[in-house]
Design an enzyme around this catalytic site. Structure first.
Site, PDB file in Angstrom:
ATOM      1  N   TYR A 100      -7.875   5.099   2.694  1.00  0.00           N
ATOM      2  CA  TYR A 100      -8.099   3.782   2.103  1.00  0.00           C
ATOM      3  C   TYR A 100      -6.786   3.007   2.079  1.00  0.00           C
ATOM      4  O   TYR A 100      -5.697   3.587   2.145  1.00  0.00           O
ATOM      5  CB  TYR A 100      -8.664   3.899   0.687  1.00  0.00           C
ATOM      6  CG  TYR A 100      -7.751   4.569  -0.307  1.00  0.00           C
ATOM      7  CD1 TYR A 100      -6.789   3.847  -1.013  1.00  0.00           C
ATOM      8  CD2 TYR A 100      -7.837   5.944  -0.542  1.00  0.00           C
ATOM      9  CE1 TYR A 100      -5.943   4.461  -1.925  1.00  0.00           C
ATOM     10  CE2 TYR A 100      -7.000   6.570  -1.446  1.00  0.00           C
ATOM     11  CZ  TYR A 100      -6.053   5.819  -2.130  1.00  0.00           C
ATOM     12  OH  TYR A 100      -5.214   6.440  -3.021  1.00  0.00           O
ATOM     13  N   CYS A 101      -6.918   1.695   1.964  1.00  0.00           N
ATOM     14  CA  CYS A 101      -5.780   0.822   1.673  1.00  0.00           C
ATOM     15  C   CYS A 101      -6.109   0.097   0.365  1.00  0.00           C
ATOM     16  O   CYS A 101      -6.873   0.613  -0.441  1.00  0.00           O
ATOM     17  CB  CYS A 101      -5.487  -0.134   2.823  1.00  0.00           C
ATOM     18  SG  CYS A 101      -6.868  -1.225   3.275  1.00  0.00           S
ATOM     19  N   PHE A 102      -5.561  -1.083   0.137  1.00  0.00           N
ATOM     20  CA  PHE A 102      -5.774  -1.710  -1.165  1.00  0.00           C
ATOM     21  C   PHE A 102      -7.209  -2.167  -1.367  1.00  0.00           C
ATOM     22  O   PHE A 102      -7.849  -1.838  -2.367  1.00  0.00           O
ATOM     23  CB  PHE A 102      -4.815  -2.885  -1.360  1.00  0.00           C
ATOM     24  CG  PHE A 102      -4.943  -3.530  -2.715  1.00  0.00           C
ATOM     25  CD1 PHE A 102      -4.690  -2.798  -3.864  1.00  0.00           C
ATOM     26  CD2 PHE A 102      -5.341  -4.848  -2.847  1.00  0.00           C
ATOM     27  CE1 PHE A 102      -4.825  -3.366  -5.125  1.00  0.00           C
ATOM     28  CE2 PHE A 102      -5.478  -5.429  -4.102  1.00  0.00           C
ATOM     29  CZ  PHE A 102      -5.219  -4.682  -5.241  1.00  0.00           C
ATOM     30  N   TYR A 129      -8.559   1.127  -2.645  1.00  0.00           N
ATOM     31  CA  TYR A 129      -7.991   1.498  -3.942  1.00  0.00           C
ATOM     32  C   TYR A 129      -8.588   0.658  -5.069  1.00  0.00           C
ATOM     33  O   TYR A 129      -8.887   1.173  -6.143  1.00  0.00           O
ATOM     34  CB  TYR A 129      -6.467   1.314  -3.910  1.00  0.00           C
ATOM     35  CG  TYR A 129      -5.811   1.453  -5.270  1.00  0.00           C
ATOM     36  CD1 TYR A 129      -5.457   2.697  -5.770  1.00  0.00           C
ATOM     37  CD2 TYR A 129      -5.565   0.327  -6.072  1.00  0.00           C
ATOM     38  CE1 TYR A 129      -4.866   2.831  -7.016  1.00  0.00           C
ATOM     39  CE2 TYR A 129      -4.970   0.455  -7.324  1.00  0.00           C
ATOM     40  CZ  TYR A 129      -4.629   1.699  -7.789  1.00  0.00           C
ATOM     41  OH  TYR A 129      -4.052   1.817  -9.025  1.00  0.00           O
TER      42      TYR A 129
END
Length: 367
Positions: A100-102, A129
């Site tokens: 995942y990223c933000f 996130y």
């Protein structure tokens, strides 16, 4: 790079990911990871802090297309290959891991595509996130509405150790890496407030998924060191029944000696000079409340006890300052605190008596 695959595998089962300790590969920049992360996450970023800052500036000045192009320019060639190999190695070690990223956007989409092209498909967290964090915030807001208990007792009663005897317990001090007093800081640094919340929320989420609805926490102030308790939990702690752990004074003195002298000395790898610094720094935090004369006397008692240790006479010399600090400072404060909760005390007793009473209460599991 080929066009991003819009049919790539996504997951939005946030509760399962968090409660099952699924390995998480966090692709955000290090500065984002340090501010807030999850216990089972590893940070292998797509972009460094500097690279992310450059792309962010480009986005503001020239728009998304130019920012994406710059990102591909910055993370290209040998650098891209190095990072790709790092992600592959992590996935080989964590076959069930997800990335995942933000916000589950371009960064994680890009890495997912690169990995797919390298023959290593991986699942990406929808919403990233932010979505996982939102699920944990919801747990903090709603997960303590069920019946609960607060464990209270004078300093040195061994409340933290007693908590381990109950499946209802949530170890606030453990999650915060702090014992909640002037002497309470651990050898290790405290987590960020966000990471403290994440640990607590995941623990509560695991309880409820296991069918444990009731909860039990140690009596704490609004802050555990530098970590603030979630607002709703703190409110509920002022409402639920109180269990009062009562132990003899001498046992409390020995407990404090164990926790703040013997355990901390082990943390400091038997470095007595570090133990002395820790104890004196902790006492200094009480200077204004103790006053200069009492502080100087207690400080000298600590010095004398440390010198006895150096000469090989063990740790018992610390009992002098511990006894005086309990009598003059901690006990009067905590007795006033307990008086304010008197109406909510439903059981008082020693370790075994409290455990026996709690075990006789209606089952805390649902259904």
């Amino acid at each position: 790079m080929s066009e991003l695959n819009q049919n790539a595998v996504l997951t939005d089962d946030y509760e399962q990911l968090l409660a099952s300790d699924t390995p998480l590969l966090d692709l955000r920049a290090p500065i984002e990871f340090i501010e807030g992360a999850f216990p089972y996450a590893t940070n292998l970023p797509l972009m460094s802090d500097d690279e992310r800052a450059q792309v962010g500036t480009c986005y503001k000045q020239q728009g998304q297309t130019a920012a994406i192009a710059l990102g591909h320019t910055l993370v290209a060639g040998e650098l891209r290959q190095q990072r790709l190999e790092g992600w592959q190695a992590w996935l080989n070690a964590h076959p069930t891991g997800v990335i995942y990223c933000f916000r589950g956007g371009l960064r994680s989409q890009t890495v997912q595509q690169w990995l797919a092209e390298a023959g290593r498909p991986v699942t990406r967290v929808k919403g990233g996130y932010k979505a996982l964090r939102r699920r944990l915030i919801t747990e903090l807001d709603t997960g303590f509405e069920q019946p609960g208990f607060v464990l209270s007792g004078l300093t040195g009663s061994g409340k933290t150790d007693w908590l381990t005897r109950s499946p209802l317990s949530l170890d606030l001090e453990g999650y915060a890496h702090h014992r909640g007093s002037s002497f309470g800081h651990w050898a290790e640094p405290q987590p960020t407030p966000i990471n403290f919340e994440n640990r607590l929320s995941i623990a509560r989420l695991k309880q409820r998924r296991a069918g444990i609805e009731s909860w039990l926490v140690e009596d704490e102030s609004a802050m555990v060191g530098r970590c603030p308790l979630p607002k709703r939990l703190y409110e509920r702690m002022q409402q639920v029944p109180v269990l009062l752990l009562e132990v003899p004074f001498e046992q409390r003195v020995r407990q404090i000696q164990h926790d703040y002298v013997e355990v901390m000395l082990a943390h400091f790898n038997q470095d007595i000079s570090r133990l002395s610094e820790y104890l004196q720094d902790s006492l200094k935090r009480l200077y204004k409340r103790l006053g200069d004369r009492d502080w100087r006397r207690l400080s000298q008692q600590i010095t004398d006890a440390i010198n006895q240790q150096i000469l090989g006479f063990g740790c018992d010399g610390h009992q002098e300052w511990i006894t005086e600090l309990l009598n003059r400072y901690y006990d009067p404060i905590y007795r006033r605190h307990q008086d304010s909760k008197e109406a909510r005390i439903v059981m008082r007793g020693n370790e075994d008596e409290l455990a026996h009473w709690l075990n006789k209460q209606p089952q805390s599991k649902t259904g």
